[in-house]
Write a protein that holds these residues in place. Sequence first.
Motif, mmCIF file in Angstrom:
data_model
loop_
_atom_site.group_PDB
_atom_site.id
_atom_site.type_symbol
_atom_site.label_atom_id
_atom_site.label_comp_id
_atom_site.label_asym_id
_atom_site.label_seq_id
_atom_site.Cartn_x
_atom_site.Cartn_y
_atom_site.Cartn_z
ATOM 1 N N PHE A 1 0.846 -1.191 0.000
ATOM 2 C CA PHE A 1 0.000 0.000 0.000
ATOM 3 C C PHE A 1 0.880 1.239 0.000
ATOM 4 C CE2 PHE A 1 -2.763 -3.261 1.462
ATOM 5 C CZ PHE A 1 -4.051 -2.880 1.109
ATOM 6 N N LEU A 2 0.365 2.299 -0.585
ATOM 7 C CA LEU A 2 1.039 3.593 -0.651
ATOM 8 C C LEU A 2 0.251 4.585 0.181
ATOM 9 C CD1 LEU A 2 2.968 5.682 -2.163
ATOM 10 C CD2 LEU A 2 1.112 5.898 -3.799
ATOM 11 N N LEU A 3 0.944 5.396 0.985
ATOM 12 C CA LEU A 3 0.287 6.462 1.719
ATOM 13 C C LEU A 3 0.178 7.664 0.795
ATOM 14 C CD1 LEU A 3 -0.940 7.259 4.436
ATOM 15 C CD2 LEU A 3 1.309 8.191 5.067
ATOM 16 N N LYS A 4 -1.052 7.980 0.406
ATOM 17 C CA LYS A 4 -1.293 9.058 -0.547
ATOM 18 C C LYS A 4 -2.357 9.978 0.025
ATOM 19 C CE LYS A 4 -1.781 9.526 -5.500
ATOM 20 N NZ LYS A 4 -1.749 8.776 -6.734
ATOM 21 N N ASN A 5 -1.973 11.226 0.300
ATOM 22 C CA ASN A 5 -2.886 12.212 0.891
ATOM 23 C C ASN A 5 -3.529 11.686 2.174
ATOM 24 O OD1 ASN A 5 -2.392 13.992 -1.288
ATOM 25 N ND2 ASN A 5 -3.940 12.936 -2.511
ATOM 26 N N GLY A 6 -2.743 10.996 2.998
ATOM 27 C CA GLY A 6 -3.228 10.505 4.282
ATOM 28 C C GLY A 6 -4.017 9.212 4.222
ATOM 29 N N THR A 7 -4.178 8.637 3.030
ATOM 30 C CA THR A 7 -4.956 7.409 2.854
ATOM 31 C C THR A 7 -4.061 6.316 2.281
ATOM 32 O OG1 THR A 7 -6.921 8.733 2.387
ATOM 33 C CG2 THR A 7 -7.001 6.425 1.744
ATOM 34 N N GLU B 1 3.629 12.581 -7.864
ATOM 35 C CA GLU B 1 2.605 12.972 -6.881
ATOM 36 C C GLU B 1 2.637 12.115 -5.615
ATOM 37 O OE1 GLU B 1 0.390 10.411 -9.978
ATOM 38 O OE2 GLU B 1 1.700 12.146 -10.115
ATOM 39 N N ASN B 2 3.414 11.032 -5.607
ATOM 40 C CA ASN B 2 3.491 10.176 -4.424
ATOM 41 C C ASN B 2 4.521 10.659 -3.397
ATOM 42 O OD1 ASN B 2 1.543 8.568 -5.532
ATOM 43 N ND2 ASN B 2 2.987 7.127 -6.400
ATOM 44 N N PHE B 3 5.323 11.653 -3.765
ATOM 45 C CA PHE B 3 6.339 12.179 -2.858
ATOM 46 C C PHE B 3 5.730 13.188 -1.899
ATOM 47 C CE2 PHE B 3 9.076 10.552 -6.179
ATOM 48 C CZ PHE B 3 10.178 10.102 -5.477
ATOM 49 N N LYS B 4 6.104 13.079 -0.644
ATOM 50 C CA LYS B 4 5.826 14.119 0.349
ATOM 51 C C LYS B 4 7.208 14.581 0.774
ATOM 52 C CE LYS B 4 3.231 14.952 4.632
ATOM 53 N NZ LYS B 4 3.516 16.282 4.701
ATOM 54 N N ASP B 5 7.550 15.788 0.376
ATOM 55 C CA ASP B 5 8.928 16.269 0.459
ATOM 56 C C ASP B 5 9.763 15.325 -0.404
ATOM 57 O OD1 ASP B 5 8.246 18.438 2.171
ATOM 58 O OD2 ASP B 5 8.197 17.041 3.858
ATOM 59 N N ASP B 6 10.748 14.668 0.164
ATOM 60 C CA ASP B 6 11.582 13.752 -0.629
ATOM 61 C C ASP B 6 11.308 12.295 -0.282
ATOM 62 O OD1 ASP B 6 12.826 15.931 -1.821
ATOM 63 O OD2 ASP B 6 14.357 16.050 -0.265
ATOM 64 N N ARG B 7 10.167 12.038 0.374
ATOM 65 C CA ARG B 7 9.902 10.699 0.888
ATOM 66 C C ARG B 7 8.622 10.086 0.318
ATOM 67 N NH1 ARG B 7 11.572 11.244 7.272
ATOM 68 N NH2 ARG B 7 13.699 11.916 6.845
ATOM 69 N N ILE B 8 8.649 8.764 0.267
ATOM 70 C CA ILE B 8 7.471 7.976 -0.084
ATOM 71 C C ILE B 8 7.260 6.977 1.052
ATOM 72 C CG2 ILE B 8 6.522 6.230 -1.643
ATOM 73 C CD1 ILE B 8 8.027 7.558 -3.916
ATOM 74 N N GLY C 1 10.886 5.530 2.309
ATOM 75 C CA GLY C 1 12.092 5.709 1.509
ATOM 76 C C GLY C 1 12.331 7.177 1.232
ATOM 77 N N GLU C 2 13.558 7.613 1.438
ATOM 78 C CA GLU C 2 13.935 8.995 1.134
ATOM 79 C C GLU C 2 14.771 8.994 -0.139
ATOM 80 O OE1 GLU C 2 15.124 12.537 3.901
ATOM 81 O OE2 GLU C 2 16.900 11.290 3.526
ATOM 82 N N PHE C 3 14.393 9.865 -1.061
ATOM 83 C CA PHE C 3 15.039 9.939 -2.366
ATOM 84 C C PHE C 3 15.782 11.257 -2.509
ATOM 85 C CE2 PHE C 3 11.892 6.731 -2.743
ATOM 86 C CZ PHE C 3 12.328 5.860 -3.727
ATOM 87 N N ASN C 4 16.626 11.342 -3.531
ATOM 88 C CA ASN C 4 17.349 12.579 -3.806
ATOM 89 C C ASN C 4 16.356 13.722 -4.032
ATOM 90 O OD1 ASN C 4 16.834 10.910 -6.221
ATOM 91 N ND2 ASN C 4 17.697 12.622 -7.361
ATOM 92 N N SER C 5 16.749 14.932 -3.667
ATOM 93 C CA SER C 5 15.828 16.069 -3.754
ATOM 94 C C SER C 5 15.635 16.561 -5.188
ATOM 95 C CB SER C 5 16.303 17.217 -2.860
ATOM 96 O OG SER C 5 17.606 17.608 -3.220
#
Length: 159
Positions: free
Chosen positions: A60-66, A101-108, A124-128
């Motif tokens: 599952f992916l956390l997307k907009n709090g869901t 659109e799945n990134f919140k800042d640099d994280r998924i 997971g934190e990705f490059n900015s």
Amino acid sequence: MLKKTFSILLIGLAFISCEKEIIGPDISAVVNFSIVNSNGNDLLNPSVIGAITEENTEVFLLKNGTKVRLYQGNLDAPKFLKIISQNGENVFRMFFDITNENFKDDRITQYIRFKDGSEIEVVGEFNSNRKNNKILQQIWINGTERTISSAQSTIVIVK
């Protein structure tokens, strides 16, 4: 005349036969897990009672709090996971959905949900700067920071 035609043909063939290197974006959005129980038994081993399988596991992916179940039928790993054998070990390979659109800042944030209803949170934190390359740089499992040394390294999770 024949010599000139032959020379032009030879030069033309030389240009056609040159290979141009195709360079695309560098994407590293995969994490490998070894999942064991408290006794150290490999829960990815199909001969273990209650083994973790692709069929009884969801991502599952956390997307907009869901939490949204990940599935794309056209992919080699449509559930964003694969259980493979690598160097004689069973490995749970999870793929991050790196759509912008799945990134919140640099994280998924993604969740691995098992048949018994339990979950593992994976952040997971990705490059900015992700215009071309998307590189997984750091990971947290259930809030605990874990080191990833390479795309092929395996993180052990006790379930």
